[in-house]
Design a protein around this motif. Structure first.
Motif, PDB file in Angstrom:
ATOM      1  N   ILE A   1       0.924  -1.191   0.031  1.00 41.59           N
ATOM      2  CA  ILE A   1      -0.044  -0.084  -0.042  1.00 41.59           C
ATOM      3  C   ILE A   1       1.065   1.179  -0.043  1.00 41.59           C
ATOM      4  O   ILE A   1       0.591   2.224  -0.657  1.00 41.59           O
ATOM      5  N   GLN A   2       1.863   1.312   0.664  1.00 39.75           N
ATOM      6  CA  GLN A   2       2.731   2.392   1.143  1.00 39.75           C
ATOM      7  C   GLN A   2       3.521   2.736  -0.356  1.00 39.75           C
ATOM      8  O   GLN A   2       3.944   3.797  -0.605  1.00 39.75           O
ATOM      9  N   LYS A   3       3.751   1.504  -0.964  1.00 47.39           N
ATOM     10  CA  LYS A   3       4.499   1.864  -2.315  1.00 47.39           C
ATOM     11  C   LYS A   3       3.914   2.983  -3.347  1.00 47.39           C
ATOM     12  O   LYS A   3       4.335   3.485  -3.835  1.00 47.39           O
ATOM     13  N   THR A   4       2.565   2.626  -3.364  1.00 48.52           N
ATOM     14  CA  THR A   4       1.760   3.643  -4.171  1.00 48.52           C
ATOM     15  C   THR A   4       1.045   4.881  -3.392  1.00 48.52           C
ATOM     16  O   THR A   4       0.882   6.015  -4.124  1.00 48.52           O
ATOM     17  N   ALA A   5       1.023   4.571  -2.113  1.00 53.59           N
ATOM     18  CA  ALA A   5       0.233   5.765  -1.339  1.00 53.59           C
ATOM     19  C   ALA A   5       1.451   6.903  -0.976  1.00 53.59           C
ATOM     20  O   ALA A   5       1.036   8.030  -1.059  1.00 53.59           O
ATOM     21  N   LEU A   6       2.571   6.648  -1.170  1.00 57.55           N
ATOM     22  CA  LEU A   6       3.659   7.477  -0.873  1.00 57.55           C
ATOM     23  C   LEU A   6       3.528   8.513   0.401  1.00 57.55           C
ATOM     24  O   LEU A   6       3.573   9.538   0.297  1.00 57.55           O
ATOM     25  N   GLY A   7       3.111   7.714   1.377  1.00 54.04           N
ATOM     26  CA  GLY A   7       2.860   8.680   2.790  1.00 54.04           C
ATOM     27  C   GLY A   7       1.340   9.246   2.993  1.00 54.04           C
ATOM     28  O   GLY A   7       1.180   9.511   4.070  1.00 54.04           O
ATOM     29  N   ALA A   8       0.453   8.932   1.939  1.00 54.84           N
ATOM     30  CA  ALA A   8      -0.703   9.442   2.187  1.00 54.84           C
ATOM     31  C   ALA A   8      -1.569   8.836   3.246  1.00 54.84           C
ATOM     32  O   ALA A   8      -2.739   9.022   3.786  1.00 54.84           O
ATOM     33  N   THR A   9      -1.140   7.658   3.718  1.00 54.70           N
ATOM     34  CA  THR A   9      -1.899   6.787   4.727  1.00 54.70           C
ATOM     35  C   THR A   9      -1.585   7.443   5.970  1.00 54.70           C
ATOM     36  O   THR A   9      -2.542   7.188   6.884  1.00 54.70           O
ATOM     37  N   GLU A  10      -0.718   8.516   5.885  1.00 58.31           N
ATOM     38  CA  GLU A  10      -0.492   9.219   7.513  1.00 58.31           C
ATOM     39  C   GLU A  10      -1.359  10.543   7.435  1.00 58.31           C
ATOM     40  O   GLU A  10      -1.654  10.838   8.413  1.00 58.31           O
ATOM     41  N   SER A  11      -1.767  10.969   6.210  1.00 59.15           N
ATOM     42  CA  SER A  11      -2.437  12.123   6.057  1.00 59.15           C
ATOM     43  C   SER A  11      -4.058  11.762   6.077  1.00 59.15           C
ATOM     44  O   SER A  11      -4.959  12.817   6.603  1.00 59.15           O
ATOM     45  N   VAL A  12      -4.498  11.116   5.223  1.00 60.73           N
ATOM     46  CA  VAL A  12      -5.945  10.523   5.152  1.00 60.73           C
ATOM     47  C   VAL A  12      -6.368   9.648   6.180  1.00 60.73           C
ATOM     48  O   VAL A  12      -5.904   8.751   6.506  1.00 60.73           O
ATOM     49  N   ASP A  13      -7.603  10.218   6.799  1.00 64.48           N
ATOM     50  CA  ASP A  13      -8.348   9.427   7.859  1.00 64.48           C
ATOM     51  C   ASP A  13      -8.988   8.334   6.936  1.00 64.48           C
ATOM     52  O   ASP A  13      -9.351   8.225   5.836  1.00 64.48           O
ATOM     53  N   TRP A  14      -8.731   7.115   7.599  1.00 65.45           N
ATOM     54  CA  TRP A  14      -9.544   5.805   7.034  1.00 65.45           C
ATOM     55  C   TRP A  14     -10.084   5.250   8.351  1.00 65.45           C
ATOM     56  O   TRP A  14      -9.660   5.220   9.433  1.00 65.45           O
ATOM     57  N   GLU A  15     -10.916   4.115   7.841  1.00 64.26           N
ATOM     58  CA  GLU A  15     -11.719   3.252   8.796  1.00 64.26           C
ATOM     59  C   GLU A  15     -11.961   1.833   8.114  1.00 64.26           C
ATOM     60  O   GLU A  15     -12.251   1.730   7.013  1.00 64.26           O
ATOM     61  N   TYR A  16     -11.486   0.656   8.777  1.00 59.98           N
ATOM     62  CA  TYR A  16     -11.980  -0.465   8.237  1.00 59.98           C
ATOM     63  C   TYR A  16     -13.297  -0.969   8.744  1.00 59.98           C
ATOM     64  O   TYR A  16     -13.931  -0.770   9.893  1.00 59.98           O
ATOM     65  N   CYS A  17     -14.156  -1.748   7.748  1.00 62.39           N
ATOM     66  CA  CYS A  17     -15.319  -1.987   7.976  1.00 62.39           C
ATOM     67  C   CYS A  17     -15.353  -3.626   7.518  1.00 62.39           C
ATOM     68  O   CYS A  17     -14.796  -3.828   6.665  1.00 62.39           O
ATOM     69  N   LEU A  18     -15.963  -4.411   8.662  1.00 65.38           N
ATOM     70  CA  LEU A  18     -15.996  -5.958   8.184  1.00 65.38           C
ATOM     71  C   LEU A  18     -16.504  -6.161   6.881  1.00 65.38           C
ATOM     72  O   LEU A  18     -16.045  -7.222   6.060  1.00 65.38           O
ATOM     73  N   ASN A  19     -17.544  -5.495   6.636  1.00 61.73           N
ATOM     74  CA  ASN A  19     -18.388  -5.564   5.226  1.00 61.73           C
ATOM     75  C   ASN A  19     -18.943  -4.178   4.767  1.00 61.73           C
ATOM     76  O   ASN A  19     -18.968  -3.320   5.653  1.00 61.73           O
ATOM     77  N   THR A  20     -19.020  -4.162   3.555  1.00 64.90           N
ATOM     78  CA  THR A  20     -19.436  -2.655   3.113  1.00 64.90           C
ATOM     79  C   THR A  20     -20.976  -2.283   3.464  1.00 64.90           C
ATOM     80  O   THR A  20     -20.799  -1.100   3.453  1.00 64.90           O
ATOM     81  N   MET A  21     -21.854  -3.294   3.663  1.00 63.18           N
ATOM     82  CA  MET A  21     -23.118  -2.605   4.181  1.00 63.18           C
ATOM     83  C   MET A  21     -22.704  -1.891   5.408  1.00 63.18           C
ATOM     84  O   MET A  21     -23.452  -1.003   5.762  1.00 63.18           O
ATOM     85  N   GLU A  22     -21.707  -2.434   6.308  1.00 60.19           N
ATOM     86  CA  GLU A  22     -21.682  -1.738   7.530  1.00 60.19           C
ATOM     87  C   GLU A  22     -21.267  -0.121   7.289  1.00 60.19           C
ATOM     88  O   GLU A  22     -21.843   0.840   8.031  1.00 60.19           O
ATOM     89  N   ALA A  23     -20.121   0.080   6.302  1.00 59.35           N
ATOM     90  CA  ALA A  23     -20.090   1.398   5.900  1.00 59.35           C
ATOM     91  C   ALA A  23     -21.202   2.242   5.523  1.00 59.35           C
ATOM     92  O   ALA A  23     -21.505   3.202   5.633  1.00 59.35           O
ATOM     93  N   VAL A  24     -21.884   1.428   4.491  1.00 59.88           N
ATOM     94  CA  VAL A  24     -23.141   2.173   3.773  1.00 59.88           C
ATOM     95  C   VAL A  24     -23.980   2.662   4.721  1.00 59.88           C
ATOM     96  O   VAL A  24     -24.775   3.782   5.103  1.00 59.88           O
ATOM     97  N   GLU A  25     -24.289   1.838   5.802  1.00 56.35           N
ATOM     98  CA  GLU A  25     -25.259   2.191   6.899  1.00 56.35           C
ATOM     99  C   GLU A  25     -24.972   3.479   7.785  1.00 56.35           C
ATOM    100  O   GLU A  25     -25.410   4.364   7.974  1.00 56.35           O
ATOM    101  N   LYS A  26     -23.442   3.432   8.148  1.00 56.06           N
ATOM    102  CA  LYS A  26     -23.057   4.595   8.736  1.00 56.06           C
ATOM    103  C   LYS A  26     -23.062   5.721   7.975  1.00 56.06           C
ATOM    104  O   LYS A  26     -23.245   6.653   8.630  1.00 56.06           O
ATOM    105  N   LEU A  27     -22.727   5.603   6.798  1.00 53.06           N
ATOM    106  CA  LEU A  27     -22.732   6.911   5.950  1.00 53.06           C
ATOM    107  C   LEU A  27     -24.205   7.335   5.677  1.00 53.06           C
ATOM    108  O   LEU A  27     -24.573   8.607   5.558  1.00 53.06           O
ATOM    109  N   GLN A  28     -25.233   6.368   5.613  1.00 52.19           N
ATOM    110  CA  GLN A  28     -26.556   6.723   5.578  1.00 52.19           C
ATOM    111  C   GLN A  28     -27.160   7.551   6.804  1.00 52.19           C
ATOM    112  O   GLN A  28     -27.780   8.477   6.463  1.00 52.19           O
ATOM    113  N   LYS A  29     -26.612   7.048   7.915  1.00 52.53           N
ATOM    114  CA  LYS A  29     -26.962   7.815   9.115  1.00 52.53           C
ATOM    115  C   LYS A  29     -26.359   9.177   9.066  1.00 52.53           C
ATOM    116  O   LYS A  29     -27.062   9.910   9.999  1.00 52.53           O
TER     117      LYS A  29
END
Length: 177
Positions: free
Chosen positions: A67-95
Motif C-alpha cells: 500500500i505504501q509503495k503507491t500511497a507515498l505517505g498518504a496513509t499518514e494524512s488521510v483518515d481511514w476506517e476499516y469495516c468488516l463488510n461494505t454494508m456496515e460502511a453504507v449504513e454509517k454513511l446513510q445515518k
C-alpha cells in the motif's frame, strides 16, 4: 518554463493537512483486492483532501509495504476506517446523510458527465472489487449508480483510474478548486 521545486509547490505538512477543511467526499473501497489500488486511492484522496476512506471486507489496510509503495505517505494524512463488510460502511454513511454513489455498469446508470452533484451535500463514492465490481446489496442501497462512459473494446477501467476520474469530476462540479 521550469519544473517547480518541492518548496515552490508549498504543500501542506501532515499536521496542517489534518487540520484543514476537507472536501464533502468520502471513498468506500468494496472488497478491493489489489494493495496497489488501495495505495493509489490513498494518494488520490490526499491530493483532493478527501474526508475519509472506508476500507471494507477483503480490502487491505495500512500499514502494508505494498500500500505504501503507491500511497507515498498518504496513509499518514488521510483518515481511514476499516469495516468488516461494505454494508456496515453504507449504513454509517446513510445515518450521516451522505448521498451514496456507486461507480458501476448497471441498467439505468447515470453517465458521470451527466451527473450534477448538489453543493452542500456530502457524497460517498463506492468502488468495487476488480473482478466482481460493487456488491449487489450495496448497489441497491445507493442513491445513484454512476458510470464512466467508455469508447474502446474493454468494458472497465482500473479502479485507481476510475477513482481518479470520478473524484476529479466531482471536485470540479462541486467547485472545490
Amino acid at each position: 518554463m521550469k519544473k517547480l521545486s518541492m518548496e515552490e509547490l508549498d504543500r501542506l505538512s501532515i499536521q496542517e493537512y489534518k487540520q484543514t477543511e476537507k472536501s464533502p467526499i468520502v471513498l468506500v473501497l468494496d472488497n478491493v483486492r489489489s494493495l496497489n489500488n488501495v495505495g493509489s486511492a490513498f494518494r488520490t484522496a490526499d491530493a483532493f483532501r478527501i474526508a475519509k476512506i472506508f476500507l471494507c471486507g477483503i480490502t487491505g489496510t495500512p500499514p502494508h509495504r505494498d500500500i505504501q509503495k503507491t500511497a507515498l505517505g498518504a496513509t499518514e494524512s488521510v483518515d481511514w476506517e476499516y469495516c468488516l463488510n461494505t454494508m456496515e460502511a453504507v449504513e454509517k454513511l446513510q445515518k450521516s446523510d451522505y448521498q451514496l454513489c456507486a461507480l458501476e455498469q448497471v441498467e439505468n446508470s447515470v453517465k458521470l458527465n451527466d451527473f450534477s452533484p448538489e453543493k452542500g451535500k456530502k457524497y460517498a463514492l463506492i468502488f468495487g472489487n476488480e473482478v466482481f465490481g460493487v456488491e449487489e446489496d450495496v448497489l441497491k442501497a445507493c442513491d445513484q449508480v454512476l458510470e464512466i462512459p467508455q469508447l474502446g473494446t474493454k468494458h472497465s477501467l482500473n479502479i485507481s483510474v476510475s477513482l481518479g476520474i470520478a473524484v476529479w469530476d466531482m471536485m470540479v462540479k462541486l467547485e472545490q478548486f
